[in-house]
Design a protein around this motif. Structure first.
Motif, mmCIF file in Angstrom:
data_model
loop_
_atom_site.group_PDB
_atom_site.id
_atom_site.type_symbol
_atom_site.label_atom_id
_atom_site.label_comp_id
_atom_site.label_asym_id
_atom_site.label_seq_id
_atom_site.Cartn_x
_atom_site.Cartn_y
_atom_site.Cartn_z
ATOM 1 N N ALA A 1 -69.319 0.114 -23.874
ATOM 2 C CA ALA A 1 -68.392 -0.900 -23.383
ATOM 3 C C ALA A 1 -66.977 -0.527 -23.779
ATOM 4 O O ALA A 1 -66.741 0.322 -24.644
ATOM 5 C CB ALA A 1 -68.756 -2.273 -23.949
ATOM 6 N N LEU B 1 -63.520 -2.596 -24.963
ATOM 7 C CA LEU B 1 -62.900 -3.847 -25.395
ATOM 8 C C LEU B 1 -61.395 -3.743 -25.162
ATOM 9 O O LEU B 1 -60.734 -2.895 -25.762
ATOM 10 C CB LEU B 1 -63.211 -4.082 -26.873
ATOM 11 N N ALA C 1 -66.467 0.637 -27.511
ATOM 12 C CA ALA C 1 -67.379 -0.203 -28.281
ATOM 13 C C ALA C 1 -68.819 0.047 -27.863
ATOM 14 O O ALA C 1 -69.105 0.689 -26.852
ATOM 15 C CB ALA C 1 -67.024 -1.680 -28.087
ATOM 16 N N VAL D 1 -72.356 -2.377 -27.398
ATOM 17 C CA VAL D 1 -72.821 -3.759 -27.306
ATOM 18 C C VAL D 1 -74.342 -3.765 -27.250
ATOM 19 O O VAL D 1 -74.945 -2.969 -26.533
ATOM 20 C CB VAL D 1 -72.249 -4.460 -26.064
ATOM 21 N N ARG D 2 -74.933 -4.678 -28.023
ATOM 22 C CA ARG D 2 -76.392 -4.834 -28.007
ATOM 23 C C ARG D 2 -76.728 -6.286 -27.685
ATOM 24 O O ARG D 2 -76.242 -7.208 -28.342
ATOM 25 C CB ARG D 2 -77.009 -4.461 -29.359
ATOM 26 N N LEU E 1 -75.484 -11.423 -28.764
ATOM 27 C CA LEU E 1 -74.570 -10.390 -28.290
ATOM 28 C C LEU E 1 -73.885 -9.825 -29.533
ATOM 29 O O LEU E 1 -73.143 -10.531 -30.215
ATOM 30 C CB LEU E 1 -73.546 -10.971 -27.315
ATOM 31 N N LEU F 1 -71.459 -6.728 -31.060
ATOM 32 C CA LEU F 1 -70.468 -5.740 -30.649
ATOM 33 C C LEU F 1 -69.959 -5.017 -31.884
ATOM 34 O O LEU F 1 -69.684 -5.642 -32.919
ATOM 35 C CB LEU F 1 -69.320 -6.439 -29.911
ATOM 36 N N ASP G 1 -67.650 -5.354 -36.883
ATOM 37 C CA ASP G 1 -68.790 -5.915 -36.163
ATOM 38 C C ASP G 1 -68.534 -7.378 -35.814
ATOM 39 O O ASP G 1 -67.983 -8.137 -36.626
ATOM 40 C CB ASP G 1 -70.065 -5.843 -37.016
ATOM 41 N N VAL H 1 -64.413 -7.657 -22.471
ATOM 42 C CA VAL H 1 -65.351 -6.588 -22.796
ATOM 43 C C VAL H 1 -66.016 -6.146 -21.499
ATOM 44 O O VAL H 1 -66.741 -6.925 -20.867
ATOM 45 C CB VAL H 1 -66.422 -7.042 -23.802
ATOM 46 N N ILE I 1 -68.708 -3.985 -19.705
ATOM 47 C CA ILE I 1 -69.991 -3.361 -20.007
ATOM 48 C C ILE I 1 -70.440 -2.568 -18.795
ATOM 49 O O ILE I 1 -70.612 -3.119 -17.706
ATOM 50 C CB ILE I 1 -71.039 -4.415 -20.382
ATOM 51 N N HIS J 1 -74.948 -2.665 -16.506
ATOM 52 C CA HIS J 1 -75.840 -3.518 -17.288
ATOM 53 C C HIS J 1 -77.281 -3.474 -16.792
ATOM 54 O O HIS J 1 -78.190 -3.880 -17.510
ATOM 55 C CB HIS J 1 -75.319 -4.963 -17.303
#
Length: 222
Positions: free
Chosen positions: A36, A38, A60, A62-63, A80, A82, A93, A166, A168, A171
């Motif tokens: 991602a 940011l 970044a 992201v999970r 979420l 990051l 984090d 953010v 992503i 996805h």
């Protein structure tokens, strides 16, 4: 022992039991990982913290995950997480979970189903130089398989104001889950701290998570 320390010890005990039963992470055991970007635009209401107030950009990771690991389509509290590196290489984090956005619902975890269609909140406030601040991520419309979340900041009962996005990538095609251990206590956001009482509540639970999960081995840019 004061109330916040006692509560933290109790939470740590619960997390430890769950971690032993699962032989791993006590919460959010499986997830989807994405690259991602940011992009900070800065808040229209200054908080006294550059990360919230000034423009900037970070690469970044992201999970997205389900807290209890319940199988879909059952609802679960969604997460979420990051992580990004600052200009000096220091790691930061941010952990968010599905909460409401209205003042009365910002401190309530809400089970949801769809990872990319619901708002996420910090649940507990950070302390900025100009007061307590909650953070939230709200999804925007997906375009060509990519998803953008707006990052918002507000006082516990104040109006939300956007300070970043953010983006992503892809996805629909997550990378394999990675052995990432997010830790907002050890890796706080720039210019933001935890009120001491909240730190005493959270730290034992994160100590258990540190012991249960391996370290993040890969490096990332900022």
């Amino acid at each position: 022992m004061e109330v916040s320390a006692a509560a933290g010890a109790a939470l740590g005990g619960v997390f430890g039991t769950v971690a032993r039963l699962r032989h791993g992470k006590p919460l959010h055991p499986r997830g989807r990982v994405y690259d991602a970007v940011l992009r900070r635009t800065g808040s229209s209401e200054p908080w006294g913290a550059e990360w919230l107030d000034a423009p900037g950009e970070h690469h970044a990771l992201v999970r997205f995950s389900r807290a209890a690991g319940l199988p879909r389509p059952l609802p679960d509290v969604l997460g979420l997480a990051l992580t990004f590196n600052g200009p000096a290489g220091d790691r930061h984090d941010l952990l968010l979970a599905t909460t409401g956005l209205r003042p009365g619902a910002r401190f309530v975890l809400l089970p949801r189903r769809h990872l990319f269609a619901v708002p996420y909140g910090s649940l507990l406030p950070y302390r900025a130089p100009r007061g307590l601040v909650l953070l939230a991520a709200v999804p925007m419309a997906a375009v060509a398989g990519d998803t953008t979340f707006r990052l918002l900041a507000a006082s516990p009962v104040g109006r939300w104001r956007e300070f970043a996005t953010v983006d992503i990538a892809g996805h629909r095609f997550p990378a394999p889950d990675q052995a990432i251990r997010f830790d907002p206590v050890r890796h706080p956001l720039p210019g933001l701290t935890w009120p001491p009482a909240l730190s005493r509540v959270r730290e034992p639970a994160y100590a258990v998570a540190r012991a249960a999960a391996p370290r993040l081995g890969q490096s990332r840019g900022h």
